[in-house]
Design a protein around this motif. Sequence first.
Motif, PDB file in Angstrom:
ATOM      1  N   GLY A   1       0.679  -1.151   0.196  1.00 11.97           N
ATOM      2  CA  GLY A   1       0.032  -0.030  -0.261  1.00 11.97           C
ATOM      3  C   GLY A   1       0.551   0.486   0.302  1.00 11.97           C
ATOM      4  N   VAL A   2       2.330   0.761  -0.579  1.00 15.38           N
ATOM      5  CA  VAL A   2       2.424   2.909  -0.271  1.00 15.38           C
ATOM      6  C   VAL A   2       3.402   2.430  -1.852  1.00 15.38           C
ATOM      7  CG1 VAL A   2       5.478   3.132  -0.003  1.00 15.38           C
ATOM      8  CG2 VAL A   2       3.692   1.383   1.672  1.00 15.38           C
ATOM      9  N   ARG A   3       3.144   4.278  -2.325  1.00 14.39           N
ATOM     10  CA  ARG A   3       3.371   4.845  -3.307  1.00 14.39           C
ATOM     11  C   ARG A   3       5.643   4.519  -4.091  1.00 14.39           C
ATOM     12  NH1 ARG A   3       3.050  10.124  -5.325  1.00 14.39           N
ATOM     13  NH2 ARG A   3       3.999  10.350  -3.198  1.00 14.39           N
ATOM     14  N   VAL A   4       5.447   3.970  -5.395  1.00 17.06           N
ATOM     15  CA  VAL A   4       6.693   3.953  -5.170  1.00 17.06           C
ATOM     16  C   VAL A   4       7.574   5.216  -5.677  1.00 17.06           C
ATOM     17  CG1 VAL A   4       8.474   2.446  -6.868  1.00 17.06           C
ATOM     18  CG2 VAL A   4       5.953   1.743  -5.882  1.00 17.06           C
ATOM     19  N   THR A   5       7.874   6.191  -5.124  1.00 22.37           N
ATOM     20  CA  THR A   5       8.793   7.061  -4.944  1.00 22.37           C
ATOM     21  C   THR A   5       9.222   7.035  -5.698  1.00 22.37           C
ATOM     22  OG1 THR A   5       8.852   7.329  -3.206  1.00 22.37           O
ATOM     23  CG2 THR A   5       7.248   8.445  -3.576  1.00 22.37           C
ATOM     24  N   ARG A   6      10.479   8.313  -6.350  1.00 25.95           N
ATOM     25  CA  ARG A   6      11.646   8.270  -6.617  1.00 25.95           C
ATOM     26  C   ARG A   6      12.816   8.062  -5.559  1.00 25.95           C
ATOM     27  NH1 ARG A   6      11.692  13.831  -7.543  1.00 25.95           N
ATOM     28  NH2 ARG A   6      13.582  14.109  -6.198  1.00 25.95           N
ATOM     29  N   GLN A   7      12.046   8.265  -4.866  1.00 25.65           N
ATOM     30  CA  GLN A   7      13.049   8.165  -3.409  1.00 25.65           C
ATOM     31  C   GLN A   7      13.075   6.270  -2.578  1.00 25.65           C
ATOM     32  OE1 GLN A   7      10.761  11.053  -3.638  1.00 25.65           O
ATOM     33  NE2 GLN A   7      11.437  12.301  -2.906  1.00 25.65           N
ATOM     34  N   ARG A   8      12.031   6.398  -2.798  1.00 22.58           N
ATOM     35  CA  ARG A   8      12.052   4.682  -2.943  1.00 22.58           C
ATOM     36  C   ARG A   8      12.569   4.103  -3.683  1.00 22.58           C
ATOM     37  NH1 ARG A   8       6.406   6.080  -0.217  1.00 22.58           N
ATOM     38  NH2 ARG A   8       7.091   5.738   1.679  1.00 22.58           N
ATOM     39  N   GLU A   9      12.214   4.387  -4.648  1.00 20.31           N
ATOM     40  CA  GLU A   9      13.137   3.814  -6.175  1.00 20.31           C
ATOM     41  C   GLU A   9      14.771   3.906  -5.589  1.00 20.31           C
ATOM     42  OE1 GLU A   9      12.430   5.862  -9.527  1.00 20.31           O
ATOM     43  OE2 GLU A   9      10.738   4.034  -9.974  1.00 20.31           O
ATOM     44  N   ALA A  10      15.283   5.056  -5.382  1.00 24.52           N
ATOM     45  CA  ALA A  10      16.595   5.021  -4.607  1.00 24.52           C
ATOM     46  C   ALA A  10      16.682   4.012  -3.690  1.00 24.52           C
ATOM     47  CB  ALA A  10      16.869   6.613  -4.221  1.00 24.52           C
ATOM     48  N   LEU A  11      16.432   3.383  -2.656  1.00 26.72           N
ATOM     49  CA  LEU A  11      16.198   2.587  -1.426  1.00 26.72           C
ATOM     50  C   LEU A  11      16.660   1.438  -2.205  1.00 26.72           C
ATOM     51  CD1 LEU A  11      17.130   2.185   1.383  1.00 26.72           C
ATOM     52  CD2 LEU A  11      14.246   2.450   2.046  1.00 26.72           C
ATOM     53  N   VAL A  12      15.112   1.307  -3.010  1.00 31.79           N
ATOM     54  CA  VAL A  12      15.639  -0.327  -3.919  1.00 31.79           C
ATOM     55  C   VAL A  12      16.913  -0.627  -4.179  1.00 31.79           C
ATOM     56  CG1 VAL A  12      13.976  -1.091  -6.017  1.00 31.79           C
ATOM     57  CG2 VAL A  12      12.765  -0.533  -3.480  1.00 31.79           C
ATOM     58  N   LYS A  13      17.365  -0.012  -4.971  1.00 34.37           N
ATOM     59  CA  LYS A  13      18.690  -0.051  -5.841  1.00 34.37           C
ATOM     60  C   LYS A  13      19.633   0.321  -4.910  1.00 34.37           C
ATOM     61  CE  LYS A  13      21.246   2.945  -8.582  1.00 34.37           C
ATOM     62  NZ  LYS A  13      21.759   1.657 -10.119  1.00 34.37           N
ATOM     63  N   VAL A  14      19.429   0.801  -3.427  1.00 36.84           N
ATOM     64  CA  VAL A  14      21.115   0.485  -3.036  1.00 36.84           C
ATOM     65  C   VAL A  14      20.742  -0.815  -2.482  1.00 36.84           C
ATOM     66  CG1 VAL A  14      21.479   1.195  -0.480  1.00 36.84           C
ATOM     67  CG2 VAL A  14      20.698   3.067  -2.376  1.00 36.84           C
ATOM     68  N   LEU A  15      19.664  -1.026  -1.702  1.00 38.82           N
ATOM     69  CA  LEU A  15      19.699  -2.596  -0.913  1.00 38.82           C
ATOM     70  C   LEU A  15      19.408  -3.861  -2.590  1.00 38.82           C
ATOM     71  CD1 LEU A  15      15.859  -2.335   0.722  1.00 38.82           C
ATOM     72  CD2 LEU A  15      17.370  -2.547   1.533  1.00 38.82           C
ATOM     73  N   THR A  16      19.338  -3.511  -3.616  1.00 42.37           N
ATOM     74  CA  THR A  16      19.546  -4.167  -4.715  1.00 42.37           C
ATOM     75  C   THR A  16      21.059  -4.935  -4.566  1.00 42.37           C
ATOM     76  OG1 THR A  16      18.824  -3.473  -6.695  1.00 42.37           O
ATOM     77  CG2 THR A  16      17.310  -4.758  -5.394  1.00 42.37           C
ATOM     78  N   GLU A  17      21.706  -3.673  -4.930  1.00 43.46           N
ATOM     79  CA  GLU A  17      23.132  -3.629  -4.841  1.00 43.46           C
ATOM     80  C   GLU A  17      24.375  -3.867  -4.273  1.00 43.46           C
ATOM     81  OE1 GLU A  17      23.840  -0.019  -7.365  1.00 43.46           O
ATOM     82  OE2 GLU A  17      22.370  -0.522  -8.735  1.00 43.46           O
TER      83      GLU A  17
END
Length: 141
Positions: free
Chosen positions: A20-36
Amino acid sequence: MKTRVQNEAARMTQALRDGGVRVTRQREALVKVLTESGDHPDAAELHRRAQAIDRTVSLATVYRTLTVLEREGVIQRHSFENAPARFEVAEPGHHDHILDLDSGAIIEFHSEKIEELQRQIAAEMGYEIVHHRLELYCRKA
């Protein structure tokens, strides 16, 4: 063909939507950091790394996002002794951790001997293991 990192990013993005969370630019940055990340960063380190991608990422966004990703089962939180919670991408299969007390390194390992011994001990006592975690706090000899 998608890479492992791309697959994990897609899985995390879907988990955020499912949570239930919007996928914002900030969250995309965090996802990138987590996956890498190949280590087990804490929230402050994740924040620092995400800010290197997008300066507008707040620590509050990091904590809220981590909570959703953990609840959705795509990341794991580790609460090692005397340290802030650390995070890693949840992957199939089980592994344990060695914590190097001198360097602070967290080393993942798997030992089928240890797994079998734990199953035997539990069975001898009339139990079946549902979940377990093994953390070894070590210094080089």
